[in-house]
Design an enzyme around this catalytic site. Structure first.
Site: not given
Ligand code: ARG
Length: 354
Positions: A64, A67, A230, A235
């Site tokens: 992560c 953090r 968030w 991602e």
């Molecule tokens: N990578 C995952 C997704 O696209 C989520 C993982 C957690 N991500 C976060 N920002 N807490 O759905």
């Protein structure tokens, strides 16, 4: 509960020692607490200990980048709940608290260890259907979607059907619950300059709430402990929408921004990727939904590293996950080695229940 092994007892004592040290409690407090645990033969964390443990587990999450905010994690202690309906209500409370009209708050809900299991990968996620013309929806959800259908669920068949929650208590059959729309904040994707991007009809949900991992703390495995932060833009824009085995949107994106997609060396994928990620960040910002770009996230991670160093703690990390999937070498993380040492408490993968 099942018999507590010596190994688990040792982990409980180790965790209580960490708690004592970081919370500046006395040696007397620690020996009393250990005595209690030995007398009862079982470690049952107080809500305060659980709260501390969940936050430190985030601090120890090597994959992560976010953090810096570990101390702000809000912990819902729902270990008392043992019926699926009330667990479902607690999950809706988590979704609402975390969503907070877009001003996302990091949270975790901890359920009774050894009793509760949530079958979903994330509390909010899109279904994936195998059809004669290929997969509709999220290919990553195909297996779980089939499970839901076997349990009697029927989706609408759009590319963005929110899956139901599947909750299991002890060895009983899992129960299925639909999440009412009003709990699910979603963002339509538009681009600040390329108006055609809107026509791709892309959207994504506001809050990623991982539900499939076990929270390991003081020798106890909490198999059901969904948690959220968030999103970092990449991602969604560089993985969920871009991966060929996910929504695979780069070819459509190239078309929407009017570039030719038949020559690798024109870097059309890279250009489509950048504009898609600009669109994701722009859309979340315009909708008032918390999101962070990867450059800012890397700067925040640097602050986390400095903060941890100040406390005399080594920052552990998984480099392959910490570097963002776009322009990784523009962040300091790329240029820095980091040791992937696994500390506890932490969040771990566990076997899928289906
Ligand atoms: N990578 C995952 C997704 O696209 C989520 C993982 C957690 N991500 C976060 N920002 N807490 O759905």
């Amino acid at each position: 509960m099942t018999l507590t092994t010596q190994q688990e007892m040792n982990e409980a004592f180790e965790f209580l020692t960490l708690y004592k040290n970081e919370q500046h409690l006395t040696e007397q407090w620690l020996s009393n607490r250990i005595c209690e645990v030995e007398t009862t033969g079982e470690y049952v964390p107080t809500t305060e200990e659980l709260t501390f443990g969940a936050r430190v587990a985030w601090r120890n999450s090597n994959k992560c980048i976010g953090r810096l905010f570990w101390q702000s994690l809000h912990v819902f202690d729902e270990r008392k709940l043992t019926d699926p309906q009330s667990i479902f209500q607690a999950l809706l409370r988590h979704i609402d608290f975390a969503t907070n009209n877009g001003k996302i708050r990091p949270a975790i809900t901890v359920f009774a260890p050894g009793k509760v299991r949530i079958w979903n990968h994330q509390l909010l996620r899109y279904a994936g259907y195998e059809t004669v013309d290929g997969i509709v929806g999220d290919p990553d959800s195909v297996a779980f979607t089939k499970v839901c259908q076997e349990l009697g669920w029927q989706g609408e068949g759009t590319p963005f059907d929110i899956l139901p929650l599947v909750i299991q208590v002890e060895e009983r059959a899992p129960e299925l619950f639909n999440i009412p729309n009003e709990h699910v904040l979603q963002v339509n994707i538009t681009h600040p300059e390329y108006k055609k991007v809107e026509e791709l009809r892309l959207k994504w949900y506001a809050v990623p709430i991982i539900a499939s991992m076990r929270f390991n703390c003081g020798g106890i495995d909490f198999a059901a402990a969904p948690f959220n932060g968030w999103y970092m833009g990449t991602e969604i824009g560089a993985r969920n929408f871009a991966d060929e085995n996910r929504y695979n949107c780069l070819p459509a994106m190239a078309e929407a921004i009017g570039i030719n997609s038949d020559t690798n060396s024109f870097l059309w994928k890279d250009r489509a990727l950048v504009e898609l990620n600009i669109a994701v960040l722009h859309s979340y910002k315009t909708a008032g939904v918390s999101i962070v770009d990867h450059h800012t996230a890397a700067q925040q991670f640097k602050l986390f590293q400095q903060q941890e160093e100040g406390h005399g703690r080594d920052v552990t990390g998984n480099w392959t996950w910490l570097i963002p999937p776009m322009s990784p070498a523009t962040t300091h993380i790329f240029h820095q080695p980091i040791a992937n040492v696994i500390l506890k408490p932490n969040y771990f993968y566990q076997k899928q229940p289906f």
